[in-house]
Design an enzyme around this catalytic site. Structure first.
Site, short mmCIF file in Angstrom:
data_model
loop_
_atom_site.label_atom_id
_atom_site.label_comp_id
_atom_site.label_asym_id
_atom_site.label_seq_id
_atom_site.Cartn_x
_atom_site.Cartn_y
_atom_site.Cartn_z
N GLU A 179 4.20 -0.60 0.78
CA GLU A 179 4.03 -0.43 -0.60
C GLU A 179 4.36 -2.33 -0.88
O GLU A 179 3.84 -2.85 -2.14
CB GLU A 179 5.71 0.31 -1.29
CG GLU A 179 6.15 1.87 -0.83
CD GLU A 179 7.37 1.94 -1.55
OE1 GLU A 179 7.94 1.25 -2.31
OE2 GLU A 179 7.21 3.13 -1.27
N GLU A 205 0.93 -1.32 0.05
CA GLU A 205 -0.26 -0.27 -0.01
C GLU A 205 0.59 1.16 0.00
O GLU A 205 2.01 1.32 0.35
CB GLU A 205 -0.73 -0.04 1.15
CG GLU A 205 -0.40 -0.49 2.56
CD GLU A 205 1.01 0.20 3.00
OE1 GLU A 205 0.61 1.66 2.83
OE2 GLU A 205 1.92 -0.42 3.36
#
Lengths: 354, 354
Positions: free
Chosen positions: B317, B174
């Site tokens: 991420e 994310e």
């Protein structure tokens, strides 16, 4: 080979390279320090290589094989001939280390430094036999001092050869039925801990065998009286040939300014011999993982090394080193390939509140 | 999309596959259990795939992006526009997740599920925007219940699409400035721990900002009163769009019998929403690593997940998920490629003493 001279040439890595590397890491598109140990690995590689932008290294794992007279004391769950059988398994590519080294893109070099009996001319095997199995340390020294020095020499020579061939990341591994026993002896002597605190189940022995193993090690130490301030004396009296090879490889790696990933319990015993001879070797060491073998942590602590992985491994061969190479290399790729804030057009400004 | 129906189709993995896999693992040329967690990963993949000899999986990491109204409360070290800027960095391949996914041989799919403002037709971006940033949870619910369900639907749909395309190992990731704040709120509500015990420094805020962040979360929870036994209510009131996407991806992965590697703190908040909706999702979850963010361990403990790596990461991420994929795959390769005792001619007999 003059081991003392080689050791005297080992240099600590230069601080300024750490700082230069950190400067670049801080400029990459991520919060400062947010890639944790990957950043540490990148910094260390830059400093060891003395190169602000190192290439991805050619990688090799050295699996040293040797037998142990003390295996005759019933300290292992496997018969001694398994050392030889596993050497053939390594050469055919069917062992754990073969699979994981392929996964990591590393070559495997298998060295006979002390297996019992001859292999004749087996294709792919590096024959550097110093002893045909060590003697039983429960009855006397495992090796002579000269043999121990020769084993270290084998490792140094391999490090020199593979440095010349362009390999830039080394890993250590070993095979030797019974070899957690000398490794625990080394751990006890060089960390000062009681034998019972650094002796585990190896390949998986019962409570009864573990108790016997501890007694055997205690008796070997009280009989041979290895001198804790003389690592070669320790290696000779209660060590093993493959452990000596690993110690030599660590020394040779440091002398060639090549990082070396030490695998598990037995490899760390070898590294601890090298560290005892020259603590500057530490700058070149990466501890692959923490083994399930209980004495491992004590040796890592003695050298101030933090393991990279914790996966309950206890196989040896170099398996943990192969996996750790993948993580170390990830750090270098981050360093080489990530965009900087400027390149990516990403704001590197705090809101003033952070 | 009827989320309830999809959830009702999730099956626990079948025990007999674990047993069959262990039988093979025990026959490989190594002491039983000596490859530790690599063996666990192999067993789990065999059981999830319901395949005694699974192929190496095609891998993909889903990086969900979203903005957070609560970022206006000064809870992050970075300005909000960084979410959008990082989306472009992902699409150009310059971010940490791009480097590590390439290293792991995984694709990266970037999804806009809740970034503020429009991207128009940016090449490579999957546009599934549900909200243009969430609302500020300090002042009211972050999303409506319908929006939260839509975010979950985005994740389920992606899981279905990539299952159809033949991908068999998913990872989550994310990007969203401020998103440790809703993640800590979810952690507090769903683990029952005090906010201060599950709230950390995110991208690296000061003591003062951390104190403010804790207060903001406490006030958001007392204002919105999310119901701990209704995970969608929690997601809507104190969650975020990308967290909902991750929750949906986990549900979709489990429904498609595909293992999913959850990354760090924020991904685990998403997984915890999914686990709250259906605890059987746990059978399909791999916890990539334990983040430096202090609340992470509490959420992993709540689900009984043991992290694979501990590398002081706190980037998100999907970076940890990419690294963990390499380790999980190592387990499968061991299972597939190692020789058995019979094949290698290695004695698998105890000396009778072990």
């Amino acid at each position: 080979m003059d081991i003392k001279e080689i050791i005297s040439n080992i240099q600590p890595v230069k601080q300024e390279f750490y700082e230069g590397a950190q400067k670049r890491l801080n400029d990459l598109t991520k919060p400062i320090g947010s890639l944790g140990r990957l950043e540490e690995f990148a910094r260390r590689l830059v400093a060891i290589y003395e190169n602000e932008m190192p290439d991805l290294p050619k990688k090799v794992i050295f699996t040293f094989a040797g037998d142990h007279g003390v295996a005759g004391e019933g300290v292992s769950a496997y018969p001694k001939e398994v050392t030889r059988q596993m050497v053939f398994n390594f050469l055919r590519g069917g062992a754990g280390i073969n699979v994981l080294a392929r996964h990591a893109g590393a070559e495997v070099v298998v060295i006979d430094v002390g297996v019992t009996g001859d292999f004749d001319d087996v294709k792919g095997l590096v024959s550097k036999k110093v002893v045909s199995g060590t003697k039983n340390m429960r009855r006397g020294p495992a090796m002579t001092k000269d043999e121990a020095i020769q084993c270290i020499g084998v490792g140094i020579e391999l490090a020199n050869d593979y440095a010349k061939k362009g390999y830039r990341l080394f890993g250590t591994g070993e095979m030797g039925i019974g070899n957690t026993t000398p490794s625990s002896a080394i751990a006890a002597v060089l960390t000062g801990r009681p034998v019972s605190e650094v002796t585990g189940r190896g390949t998986g022995v019962s409570d009864e065998v573990l108790k016997n193993k501890i007694t055997v090690i205690e008796k070997a130490i009280s009989l041979n009286k290895p001198n804790p301030s003389d690592p070669i004396d320790v290696l000779a009296k209660v060590g093993g040939a493959e452990i000596g090879g690993i110690a030599g490889l660590v020394i040779g790696a440091a002398a060639n300014k090549i990082p070396v990933v030490i695998d598990g319990f037995i490899s760390t015993a070898g590294a601890l011999i090298a560290y005892g001879l020259e603590p500057k070797t530490k700058d070149y060491l990466f501890a692959a993982h923490v083994s399930q073998e209980i004495g491992h942590r004590a040796m890592l602590d003695r050298m101030g090394l933090r393991p990279i992985l914790d996966l309950d491994l206890r196989l040896g061969e170099g398996t943990g080193a192969a996996l750790a190479m993948l993580i170390i290399e990830a750090g270098l790729k981050i360093y080489r390939e990530m965009a900087t804030f400027g390149e990516a057009g990403v704001s590197n400004k705090s809101t003033g509140k952070g």
